[in-house]
Enzyme design. Structure first.
Site, PDB file in Angstrom:
ATOM      1  CG  HIS A 120      -2.059   0.957   1.075  1.00 34.69           C
ATOM      2  ND1 HIS A 120      -1.946   2.292   1.343  1.00 34.69           N
ATOM      3  CD2 HIS A 120      -3.316   0.760   0.619  1.00 34.69           C
ATOM      4  CE1 HIS A 120      -3.092   2.873   1.078  1.00 34.69           C
ATOM      5  NE2 HIS A 120      -3.946   1.970   0.628  1.00 34.69           N
ATOM      6  CG  ASP A 151      -8.721  -3.203  -2.850  1.00 30.66           C
ATOM      7  OD1 ASP A 151      -9.904  -3.117  -2.520  1.00 30.66           O
ATOM      8  OD2 ASP A 151      -8.056  -2.258  -3.277  1.00 30.66           O
TER       9      ASP A 151
HETATM   10  N1  ACO Z   1       4.292  -7.395  -5.271  1.00 26.93           N
HETATM   11  C1  ACO Z   1       5.649  -7.465  -5.362  1.00 26.93           C
HETATM   12  N2  ACO Z   1       6.468  -6.448  -5.048  1.00 26.93           N
HETATM   13  C2  ACO Z   1       5.916  -5.310  -4.643  1.00 26.93           C
HETATM   14  C3  ACO Z   1       4.509  -5.149  -4.527  1.00 26.93           C
HETATM   15  C4  ACO Z   1       3.700  -6.260  -4.848  1.00 26.93           C
HETATM   16  N3  ACO Z   1       2.370  -6.176  -4.746  1.00 26.93           N
HETATM   17  N4  ACO Z   1       4.213  -3.906  -4.100  1.00 26.93           N
HETATM   18  C5  ACO Z   1       5.403  -3.291  -3.959  1.00 26.93           C
HETATM   19  N5  ACO Z   1       6.424  -4.115  -4.272  1.00 26.93           N
HETATM   20  C6  ACO Z   1       7.858  -3.833  -4.157  1.00 26.93           C
HETATM   21  C7  ACO Z   1       8.331  -2.912  -5.280  1.00 26.93           C
HETATM   22  O1  ACO Z   1       8.788  -3.647  -6.398  1.00 26.93           O
HETATM   23  C8  ACO Z   1       9.445  -2.168  -4.572  1.00 26.93           C
HETATM   24  O2  ACO Z   1      10.560  -3.021  -4.492  1.00 26.93           O
HETATM   25  P1  ACO Z   1      12.069  -2.399  -4.516  1.00 26.93           P
HETATM   26  O3  ACO Z   1      12.147  -1.512  -3.319  1.00 26.93           O
HETATM   27  O4  ACO Z   1      12.945  -3.592  -4.462  1.00 26.93           O
HETATM   28  O5  ACO Z   1      12.152  -1.632  -5.826  1.00 26.93           O
HETATM   29  C9  ACO Z   1       8.921  -1.977  -3.154  1.00 26.93           C
HETATM   30  O6  ACO Z   1       8.043  -3.082  -2.947  1.00 26.93           O
HETATM   31  C10 ACO Z   1       8.170  -0.667  -2.924  1.00 26.93           C
HETATM   32  O7  ACO Z   1       7.125  -0.590  -3.901  1.00 26.93           O
HETATM   33  P2  ACO Z   1       6.543   0.754  -4.546  1.00 26.93           P
HETATM   34  O8  ACO Z   1       5.962   0.439  -5.875  1.00 26.93           O
HETATM   35  O9  ACO Z   1       7.591   1.826  -4.482  1.00 26.93           O
HETATM   36  O10 ACO Z   1       5.418   1.109  -3.540  1.00 26.93           O
HETATM   37  P3  ACO Z   1       4.311   2.183  -3.825  1.00 26.93           P
HETATM   38  O11 ACO Z   1       3.989   2.764  -2.514  1.00 26.93           O
HETATM   39  O12 ACO Z   1       4.697   3.118  -4.905  1.00 26.93           O
HETATM   40  O13 ACO Z   1       3.104   1.323  -4.424  1.00 26.93           O
HETATM   41  C11 ACO Z   1       1.177  -0.068  -4.552  1.00 26.93           C
HETATM   42  C12 ACO Z   1       2.028   0.867  -3.682  1.00 26.93           C
HETATM   43  C13 ACO Z   1       0.852   0.613  -5.921  1.00 26.93           C
HETATM   44  C14 ACO Z   1      -0.138  -0.333  -3.848  1.00 26.93           C
HETATM   45  C15 ACO Z   1       1.978  -1.372  -4.799  1.00 26.93           C
HETATM   46  O14 ACO Z   1       2.285  -1.982  -3.557  1.00 26.93           O
HETATM   47  C16 ACO Z   1       1.230  -2.361  -5.700  1.00 26.93           C
HETATM   48  O15 ACO Z   1       1.331  -2.273  -6.912  1.00 26.93           O
HETATM   49  N6  ACO Z   1       0.452  -3.315  -5.088  1.00 26.93           N
HETATM   50  C17 ACO Z   1      -0.358  -4.229  -5.857  1.00 26.93           C
HETATM   51  C18 ACO Z   1      -1.647  -3.538  -6.311  1.00 26.93           C
HETATM   52  C19 ACO Z   1      -2.627  -3.345  -5.182  1.00 26.93           C
HETATM   53  O16 ACO Z   1      -2.898  -4.250  -4.402  1.00 26.93           O
HETATM   54  N7  ACO Z   1      -3.203  -2.111  -5.125  1.00 26.93           N
HETATM   55  C20 ACO Z   1      -4.253  -1.798  -4.136  1.00 26.93           C
HETATM   56  C21 ACO Z   1      -3.816  -0.710  -3.236  1.00 26.93           C
HETATM   57  S1  ACO Z   1      -5.021  -0.484  -1.984  1.00 26.93           S
HETATM   58  C22 ACO Z   1      -6.233   0.505  -2.652  1.00 26.93           C
HETATM   59  O17 ACO Z   1      -6.106   1.158  -3.654  1.00 26.93           O
HETATM   60  C23 ACO Z   1      -7.486   0.539  -1.883  1.00 26.93           C
END
Ligand code: ACO
Length: 421
Positions: A306, A363
């Site tokens: 998140h 979610d």
């Molecule tokens: N699966 C695998 N790796 C992940 C995931 C995931 N779901 N989410 C984040 N990471 C990793 C990234 O690759 C990154 O790794 P690194 O540091 O080695 O480069 C690290 O974790 C940080 O991730 P960011 O993308 O920088 O985190 P950000 O805060 O920008 O993104 C987000 C948050 C978009 C929710 C992301 O976690 C994601 O894509 N999750 C899956 C989609 C999802 O479930 N969205 C619902 C959000 S809740 C809502 O809207 C109500």
């Protein structure tokens, strides 16, 4: 404590005031940054940028706290109805009994939609995604109610709020009935808001329907948990569109489009699609865990991580309990849900996810509940939108009443310098 922040740029010192929120979160007020220094800030995704001051929702991602107007999310989810929460978000306090009665009656009175909406609905192919249809139908509300968004008239503005709260679930349920080729339902005057939502989705013309207490209670919790989440992507969109003084209905329609994306509200649909993909591939969760960790593979574990909750998602805790209750009561034996349980366990123990503080978000579990309740996958994000509606309305109202300026970020231009044809 120093209430100013010093910025030294090209040997010159500038002072910027600190501003503190009511929960003591400090921020640097840079309203005069460009005027004083010629500098702007670069913050893609606005990870460090407060776009407004707001009294509606408090969220502490580190501590896993979420409160609407000061009330904690678990207190609200366990002790109030969705419509009370809608009133709280929009008007600032929980309604007294007579206020609640009037609010609910007004919503009941406005629930019918113009029959011409059915013509618009008819023109969509059955394969159209319900979120696209919902966004279009919400936009169309402006055509049927052209004078209902004058914020200078308390009466008109109240009416616009009621119109939206009343007609939105009707239109949302119609997107589902259209997809399934089923006759369209209207709400039943004697039922509550959440009961009616279930009624309009499930009621068949040749059978009585009465939603079970477990169904209504799970829906009520889901809607409350999704009702607001401060300046997330769709809410910021609603505020941004509204900041141009576009009306309430088109602003909400834009929010629906923003919510649709798989990184935002579309995640609950993406969760189930991912689980189905894993099942169809043989059910090897470890293989998909490895894919999620592989930087050369675009696959992400949907429903994990998140933007702001870097500890746990407080909504996920509440909804996990509701999900367990629903699965228990319905006695469902679904291989996809078994895969969800395995994946959850493996991710919670895997250093990659633990180190990055990637926990199941709301979610992950909402998708599981909706599937167990027999709601089709394409409808999951629509259900989210119904929950988020009061939050969008409250945020739009606050933005307009605070007379916020039009939203217009700047950029760092990195293209060609001047050249000739
Ligand atoms: N699966 C695998 N790796 C992940 C995931 C995931 N779901 N989410 C984040 N990471 C990793 C990234 O690759 C990154 O790794 P690194 O540091 O080695 O480069 C690290 O974790 C940080 O991730 P960011 O993308 O920088 O985190 P950000 O805060 O920008 O993104 C987000 C948050 C978009 C929710 C992301 O976690 C994601 O894509 N999750 C899956 C989609 C999802 O479930 N969205 C619902 C959000 S809740 C809502 O809207 C109500």
């Amino acid at each position: 404590m120093e209430d100013k922040v010093d910025l030294i740029y090209r040997g010159k010192s500038y002072k910027f005031p600190l501003i503190n929120g009511s929960e003591d979160e400090p921020a640097i007020d840079i309203k005069t940054l460009r005027a004083q220094t010629g500098l702007i800030t670069l913050d893609p995704g606005y990870k460090n940028t407060g776009s407004c001051e707001s009294e509606i929702t408090f969220l502490d991602g580190e501590e896993g706290i979420l409160r609407y107007r000061g009330y904690s999310i678990d207190d609200l989810a366990n002790n109030t109805s969705f419509i009370e929460v809608a009133y709280l978000l929009i008007f600032g306090d929980l309604p007294k009994l007579d206020q609640l009665q009037k609010f609910e009656d007004d919503i009941r009175d406005y629930a019918l939609v113009d029959e011409d909406f059915k013509i618009i609905l008819k023109s969509f192919p059955k394969s159209a995604h319900p979120m696209g249809i919902l966004s279009s139908l919400t936009s169309a509300l402006i055509a049927f109610n052209p004078s209902s968004v004058d914020i200078n008239s308390e009466k008109d503005f109240y009416e616009a709020i009621i119109i939206l709260l009343a007609k939105f679930p009707v239109l949302a349920s119609w997107t589902h009935r259209k997809m399934k080729g089923l006759p369209l339902n209207y709400p039943n005057y004697d039922l509550s808001y959440t009961d009616n939502l279930a009624y309009m989705i499930y009621k068949m013309p040749n059978k009585d329907f009465r939603a079970s207490t477990t169904l209504v209670s799970a829906l009520n919790k889901l809607l409350i948990l999704h009702a607001d989440h401060e300046q997330n992507c769709s809410t910021s969109t609603v505020r941004m569109v509204g900041s141009s003084h576009a009306g309430l209905f088109p602003s909400i329609a834009s929010g629906i489009s923003a919510l649709w994306g798989p990184l935002h509200g579309g995640a609950n649909q993406a969760v189930i699609e991912m689980l189905e993909e894993i099942k169809n591939d043989g059910g090897d969760t470890k293989k998909f865990m490895a894919k999620a960790k592989d930087k050369n593979d675009p696959f992400r574990l949907m429903g994990f991580g998140h933007r702001v909750y870097k500890n746990f998602d407080p909504r996920a805790k509440i909804i996990k309990t509701a999900a367990d209750e629903v699965l228990d009561e319905l006695g469902i034996n679904d291989p996809v849900l078994e895969i969800a349980k395995k994946l959850e366990q493996e991710a919670l123990e895997d250093p990659y996810f633990v180190d990055r503080k990637l926990y199941p978000n709301v979610d992950f579990y909402s998708g599981i509940i909706y599937r167990a309740l027999g709601i089709p996958t394409e409808m999951f994000t629509v259900m989210f939108a119904i929950g988020r509606l009061p939050g969008w309305i409250a945020q739009w109202k606050e933005m307009r009443f605070n007379k916020e300026p039009i939203g217009r970020p700047r950029q760092i231009y990195t293209g060609h310098k001047h050249r000739k044809v």
